[in-house]
Scaffold this motif. Structure first.
Motif, PDB file in Angstrom:
ATOM      1  N   MET B  19     -24.192 -32.904   1.385  1.00  0.00           N
ATOM      2  CA  MET B  19     -24.578 -31.796   2.265  1.00  0.00           C
ATOM      3  C   MET B  19     -23.557 -31.593   3.371  1.00  0.00           C
ATOM      4  N   LEU B  22     -20.646 -29.743   1.830  1.00  0.00           N
ATOM      5  CA  LEU B  22     -20.985 -28.338   1.611  1.00  0.00           C
ATOM      6  C   LEU B  22     -21.014 -27.571   2.926  1.00  0.00           C
ATOM      7  N   ALA B  23     -21.528 -28.209   3.954  1.00  0.00           N
ATOM      8  CA  ALA B  23     -21.555 -27.554   5.262  1.00  0.00           C
ATOM      9  C   ALA B  23     -20.128 -27.335   5.772  1.00  0.00           C
ATOM     10  N   LEU B  26     -17.907 -24.399   4.872  1.00  0.00           N
ATOM     11  CA  LEU B  26     -18.081 -23.115   5.549  1.00  0.00           C
ATOM     12  C   LEU B  26     -17.213 -23.099   6.805  1.00  0.00           C
ATOM     13  N   HIS B  29     -18.586 -23.978  10.304  1.00  0.00           N
ATOM     14  CA  HIS B  29     -18.926 -25.371  10.614  1.00  0.00           C
ATOM     15  C   HIS B  29     -17.687 -26.248  10.667  1.00  0.00           C
ATOM     16  N   ALA B  79     -30.167 -31.753   4.132  1.00  0.00           N
ATOM     17  CA  ALA B  79     -29.689 -30.472   4.668  1.00  0.00           C
ATOM     18  C   ALA B  79     -30.178 -30.260   6.095  1.00  0.00           C
ATOM     19  N   ALA B  80     -31.451 -30.574   6.324  1.00  0.00           N
ATOM     20  CA  ALA B  80     -32.008 -30.421   7.668  1.00  0.00           C
ATOM     21  C   ALA B  80     -31.285 -31.350   8.648  1.00  0.00           C
ATOM     22  N   GLY B  83     -27.864 -30.030   9.424  1.00  0.00           N
ATOM     23  CA  GLY B  83     -28.033 -28.875  10.310  1.00  0.00           C
ATOM     24  C   GLY B  83     -28.260 -29.309  11.745  1.00  0.00           C
ATOM     25  N   MET B  84     -29.093 -30.335  11.925  1.00  0.00           N
ATOM     26  CA  MET B  84     -29.384 -30.830  13.276  1.00  0.00           C
ATOM     27  C   MET B  84     -28.162 -31.503  13.903  1.00  0.00           C
ATOM     28  N   SER B  87     -25.743 -29.071  15.021  1.00  0.00           N
ATOM     29  CA  SER B  87     -26.241 -28.367  16.184  1.00  0.00           C
ATOM     30  C   SER B  87     -26.091 -29.175  17.460  1.00  0.00           C
ATOM     31  N   ALA B  88     -26.329 -30.487  17.340  1.00  0.00           N
ATOM     32  CA  ALA B  88     -26.360 -31.322  18.542  1.00  0.00           C
ATOM     33  C   ALA B  88     -25.047 -32.073  18.798  1.00  0.00           C
TER      34      ALA B  88
END
Lengths: 99, 107, 562
Positions: B19, B22-23, B26, B29, B79-80, B83-84, B87-88
């Motif tokens: 993940m 994959l992130a 992009l 990111h 994935a979550a 994402g976190m 973000s942080a």
């Protein structure tokens, strides 16, 4: 009060109509599937299971088609008239089988 | 710790890395982690490969019907988490954005 | 109603149906997530049952006794007997004299206690085609055969669990239908949500918490919805499929009932399992021997296992047969591999053949929802999925309000204020209700009459209080600001959760050092640790929600969702 009827007519009615149409179509399709498969010699429980597996995806599709469909008469017609015809056909087949 | 647990831990690690790759494929990111642009195709290829390997590990750990569910849910959790983290504290993913994944790098 | 294009139509559906049914779906998702560990919550709530799961005990020496002394439920008898009984046949049989027709017993790898039920028959029924059963239920400690006291409510399996599929509104099953319609519109919301999400792949991992509340909330809404999309979709779909035959699409129980009944009779002939009683009395052979034979046959087919479900049909009759099903804890599909024995002599009547393709698919789908499998890690992943669903719906509410409240403030509209109050009730309010119920369970005396009923009322009152509080504190929203009730209810959750853990320690002596290290009992430790996690999360959320001052929108404040 006028606002209430306006909201009901413009917004709630299309949703309810799409829901009821989808439901009627699904009911007809599932009952015809069960009656039909049994009529053609299939097992009742198997037919019932297949019916329930297909029911909700079909219901979902019909709901969207009725709510968003451009040519109003086609999805509404398929759902309501088709639903009634299939239900009647299923009932007829059952009557044949019970004898 | 028995065999099944080890396979599941491996599945989790692979999915987590997958993940993040994959992130990082992009540009939005990749930018959070280092300068330049990512080699998106390369990153996506290894990312999906890692997801596939993670699936194999899940199937080694459990009966097929459960393995599928475990795999999908590990995917969601990973994935979550990524994402976190992005973000942080995105810099924590720097170690995964190896230089060879940058666009234009010679391999 | 005309939309400019399909995308706008989908957006309208997603926004308004998502909002209205979201209030119901919050309850389904949150209590569904809790239901993953419903048996464990039962152990926390009924300290007498804090022992290890047991295999099904001896039928002959223990269960038969319990079956024979259990009586029909009073309320059900009073409600159904007048309907079932044929008035021309004389007086109604008294409740305690109803003969038993069916016995069943059910256990899983997670249950210390055993659930048992009896279907009593009406000797002179009005409609002989129907089953005409009045039921009795009992839960026993399988080590001793002792019944659980009737005032102890299984908060997990008899309150939280049915709450998620029926809202515990049982008048004419209305709660089932509300949840069913909500589940259908959840599918609509998922499909429409995906349709309108333009950058679904590019924004898969995106959560820009540093941006304004509206953007950050939408990011979180999208992420929580998309990463667990298979989970959300399949849980709604399988929930509908599970109840399809009984409630949502009762084709074979209504219009095609004659076909259904005809099939039952045919099936009884082909399987050799009698559909009706013969009227000739007969005794029962050793059921324990039948259980041993069933286990032997399963082992011979390379699927050794424990008994999950046992049922005796036509009790006391020559046509009586015993059905024994294997507990399917090692796979997703439900209990299976049933073996049926003639009750009077223990002879094997039938071994269930493998399922058809359609039936296998159905068993897999229903099994993935009902979770009888033994896989603790997957269970926790399910809780995560459920909570992600809650996040998705809650952030949906918050996005809805944030997007509109400035405009509503200018127009003097109360819309956002009302939606926000309902949102608070169904986000923080339901957590307050659940934790308050657990706390009350520890504080009310164990031998209190109707303790279970009191706990249910306290749950409902706590939820009502949350709504009242949210409404009374909602004035700032009409001015375009935050409702302070979000923060206040988060603080309340934190306080209540810690108090509940402490109350468990003080009333049962089972503190975390004991349940994790010295005398491990993970069911109770799990609930305590979860309560502490809830406390920590809501405390953190509350600290992010600054009390309202005159400063501009603080970009670091994040709306609470726990």
């Amino acid at each position: 009060m006028a606002l209430f009827w306006q909201v009901t007519r413009s917004y709630i009615t299309p949703v309810v109509a799409a829901f009821l149409g989808g439901y009627l179509f699904t009911w007809g399709l599932v009952s015809l599937l069960i009656s039909g498969m049994v009529y053609l010699g299939g097992d009742f429980h198997n037919a019932e299971t297949i019916g329930f597996l297909l029911a909700f995806p079909i219901f979902l599709f019909m709901f969207f088609w009725i709510f968003i469909g451009q040519r109003r008469w086609l999805p509404y017609g398929t759902a309501f008239i088709g639903g009634v015809i299939m239900t009647a056909a299923a009932y007829g087949l059952q009557t044949q089988l019970i004898q | 710790m028995n065999n099944n647990t080890l396979w599941l831990i491996l599945a989790i690690i692979l999915m987590f890395i997958a993940m993040s790759w994959l992130a990082l494929s992009l540009p939005s990111h990749w930018k959070q982690v280092r300068s330049g642009k990512p080699a998106s195709t390369r990153l996506r290829m290894i990312g999906w490969s890692a997801i596939f390997l993670s699936a194999l590990c899940c199937f080694k750990a459990d009966h097929a019907s459960m393995a599928v569910l475990v795999w999908l849910m590990i995917g969601a959790a990973a994935a979550a988490s990524i994402g976190m983290i992005l973000s942080a504290c995105p810099h924590r993913l720097k170690w995964l954005s190896l230089g060879s994944f940058a666009e234009g790098s010679k391999r | 109603m005309k939309f400019a294009n399909t995308r706008q139509a989908m957006a309208w559906l997603h926004t308004w149906l998502g909002l209205i049914f979201g209030f119901v779906l919050m309850i389904c998702f949150f209590f569904g997530a809790l239901s993953v560990f419903d048996r464990e919550i039962d152990r926390w709530a009924i300290p007498d049952t804090r022992f290890d799961p047991q295999p099904m005990p001896s039928f002959d020496t223990m269960l038969l006794d319990v079956f024979e002394r259990t009586e029909p439920d009073v309320a059900e008898y009073n409600r159904l007997m007048p309907i079932y009984h044929d008035p021309d046949a004389g007086d109604m049989t008294p409740r305690t004299e109803l003969p038993a027709d069916e016995y069943w017993a059910y256990t899983t790898h997670r249950d210390p206690v055993l659930l048992m039920g009896i279907g009593f028959r009406v000797p002179t029924p009005l409609n002989t085609e129907e089953h005409n059963h009045i039921h009795g239920r009992v839960t026993i400690d399988p080590r001793s055969g002792e019944e659980l006291p009737s005032n102890s409510l299984k908060i997990g399996s008899d309150w939280f669990y049915p709450l998620h599929y029926s809202l515990n509104l049982n008048w004419n099953f209305i709660g089932f239908y509300i949840v069913g319609i909500a589940a259908f519109f959840m599918l609509v919301a998922l499909v429409s949500g995906v349709w309108i999400h333009r950058k679904i792949f590019r924004e898969f991992f995106t959560f820009r918490r540093e941006k304004k509340t509206q953007r950050a909330t939408l990011d979180l809404h999208n992420m929580s919805g998309v990463v667990a999309l298979p989970f959300h979709f399949f849980f709604a779909l399988t929930g509908l499929i599970i109840f399809a035959a009984f409630y949502y699409l009762p084709v074979t129980n209504t219009m095609l009932k004659p076909l259904h009944n005809m099939h039952e009779t045919i099936e009884a002939d082909t399987t050799g399992l009698p559909h009706d009683r013969s009227g000739i009395a007969a005794s029962m052979a050793s059921v324990d021997d039948m259980v041993s034979e069933a286990k032997r046959r399963w082992a011979a087919r390379d699927m050794a296992g424990e008994v999950g479900f046992l049922m005796v049909h036509h009790v006391g009759d020559a046509n009586s047969y015993v059905s024994i099903y294997r507990a399917g804890s090692d796979r997703v599909s439900l209990v299976g591999e049933g073996i049926h024995f003639k009750a009077s002599n223990g002879e094997v009547l039938r071994e269930d053949p493998p399922h058809s393709t359609a039936e296998s698919i159905a068993e897999f789908l229903t099994g993935l929802h009902l979770q009888h499998f033994e896989h603790w890690f997957l269970r926790w992943l399910y809780v995560l999925g459920g909570l992600l669903g809650c996040v998705c719906i809650a952030t949906g509410f918050i996005f809805f309000t944030e997007k509109r409240k400035q405009q509503h403030a200018k127009n003097n509209s109360q819309g956002s204020r009302i939606v926000d109050a309902f949102a608070i009730t169904t986000v923080t309010g339901i957590v307050i209700a659940a934790v308050t119920m657990l706390l009350a369970n520890r504080l009310l005396p164990a031998d209190m009459l109707n303790k279970g009923d009191w706990e249910k009322w306290i749950f409902c009152i706590a939820l009502a209080f949350s709504f009242l509080h949210a409404t009374l504190r909602s004035e700032p929203v009409a001015r375009g600001e935050k409702n302070p009730a979000w923060r206040e209810q988060c603080l309340l959750i934190a306080g209540l959760s810690i108090t509940a853990v402490t109350a468990n320690w003080l009333t049962t002596g089972d503190h975390l050092i004991k349940t994790i290290f010295t005398n491990p009992y993970w069911a109770v430790a799990g609930v305590d640790l979860s309560l502490l996690a809830v406390a920590a999360t809501s405390w953190k959320a509350a600290s992010h929600l600054q009390p309202e001052t005159n400063k501009k929108e603080d970009s670091s404040s994040k709306a609470a969702y726990e």
